[in-house]
Scaffold this motif. Structure first.
Motif: not given
Ligand code: AMP
Length: 304
Positions: A12, A14, A16, A31, A35, A82, A84, A126, A150, A152-153, A234-238
């Motif tokens: 994504s 996105a 946010d 997104g 990240f 997109f 979020w 993701n 994640m 959601f999917w 937000t974005g720590a995982g990415d």
């Molecule tokens: P994370 O690294 O897990 O914190 O991912 C955060 C990012 O995931 C945010 O910038 C969101 O825009 C994005 N995000 C949230 N939900 C979804 C989803 N269902 N599919 C794809 N990206 C997502």
């Protein structure tokens, strides 16, 4: 091929809207692919395949280009980007989703250009596993494919995701997602289940408790790098995935030593990312700053 260690990412891009105990942002640049790219670019060239709507601010495109992220396969189409919306309470380890508006991602079918089809290293960040699969079949001969997802999917597209795992070399997810997908209560059993579905390496992110990495023959555990103040997770995982996979693309192999060093680099990129909202900290991060935390990480985990 021009850039042998280039990484292609689909995920994504996105807008946010995020609230944490320390502040909030509305429609900030975010997104999974964004990240990831902002972190991976410190080690290797990155190209994004994704889609945004016509409402996507030009300043965000400029910001990504300034970071040398290749946007040749980022499509801009009629419709909305997109979006979020989420918040974090006192427990910064868990994000609470308020809205997931897929918008232009609903019927996105990625089409790679000739150069991106030849990319050797691929990260399926993701996004809908059907979009991830659609991209994968266009690649000519990737050396490795990494994939994240994640809850959601897992909830909406579980069968597609499990089918995709057969073609994945490195699978990343967080602890709750590993348990949700495998329907196992214990993380070690969940990792065995995931390894049985195809990936050679399973990396489980545990927020402030660090990372666990499993292969059939070995395990490796790393703590998270301690930071004084987490502003926005937000974005720590990415950004973890960006540091980890960016390093692996740079060194060009997946042996145990490279994977372990990559995990430490990933943890460091994530530690910088959580110190600010959106890409603010990652965008001005330098290699010496990364290397200084790498050195401290080694001291922090050494014993005899
Ligand atoms: P994370 O690294 O897990 O914190 O991912 C955060 C990012 O995931 C945010 O910038 C969101 O825009 C994005 N995000 C949230 N939900 C979804 C989803 N269902 N599919 C794809 N990206 C997502």
């Amino acid at each position: 091929m021009k850039n042998r260690n280039k990484i292609l990412v689909i995920g994504s891009v996105a807008l946010d809207s995020v609230e944490t105990p320390f502040g909030q942002v509305s429609r900030a640049l975010g997104g999974s692919a964004t990240f990831f790219s902002a972190a991976a670019r410190v080690f290797a060239p990155v190209s994004i395949s994704a889609v945004v709507g016509k409402d996507f601010p030009i300043k965000y495109l400029r910001q990504m280009r300034r970071l040398n992220i290749c946007l040749d396969d980022l499509k801009i189409v009629d419709g909305k980007t997109f979006h979020w919306k989420g918040y974090y309470g006192e427990d910064l380890n868990s994000a609470h989703t308020l809205k997931t508006e897929l918008n232009v991602f609903k019927d996105f079918k990625p089409q790679l250009n000739e150069e991106n089809r030849q990319t050797r290293y691929v990260f399926l960040a993701n996004i809908d596993p059907e979009i991830q699969s659609y991209l994968l079949v266009q690649l000519e001969n990737p050396s490795w494919v990494a994939c994240d997802t994640m809850n959601f999917w897992i909830q909406h597209k579980k069968a597609s995701l499990i089918g995709l795992l057969k073609k994945v070399t490195v699978f990343l997810c967080n602890e709750a997602e590993a348990k949700q997908l495998s329907e196992e209560k214990d993380l070690f059993r969940a990792s065995r289940w995931l390894l049985g579905k195809g990936p050679k390496i399973v990396v489980v992110k545990k927020g402030e408790y660090g990372v666990a990495c499993y292969t059939r023959r070995s395990q490796f555990m790393a703590p998270a790098y301690p930071v004084h103040k987490v502003m926005d997770p937000t974005g720590a995982g990415d950004s973890f995935a960006g540091g980890f996979l960016g390093y692996l693309a740079r060194v060009g192999n997946l042996d145990d030593r490279a994977v372990r060093r990559g995990i430490v680099y990933g943890s460091i990129l994530a530690s910088y990312n959580v110190e600010s909202f959106s890409l603010d900290r990652l965008a001005r991060l330098t290699r010496p700053e990364i290397e200084s935390r790498f050195k401290r990480f080694r001291q922090m985990t050494q014993f005899s």
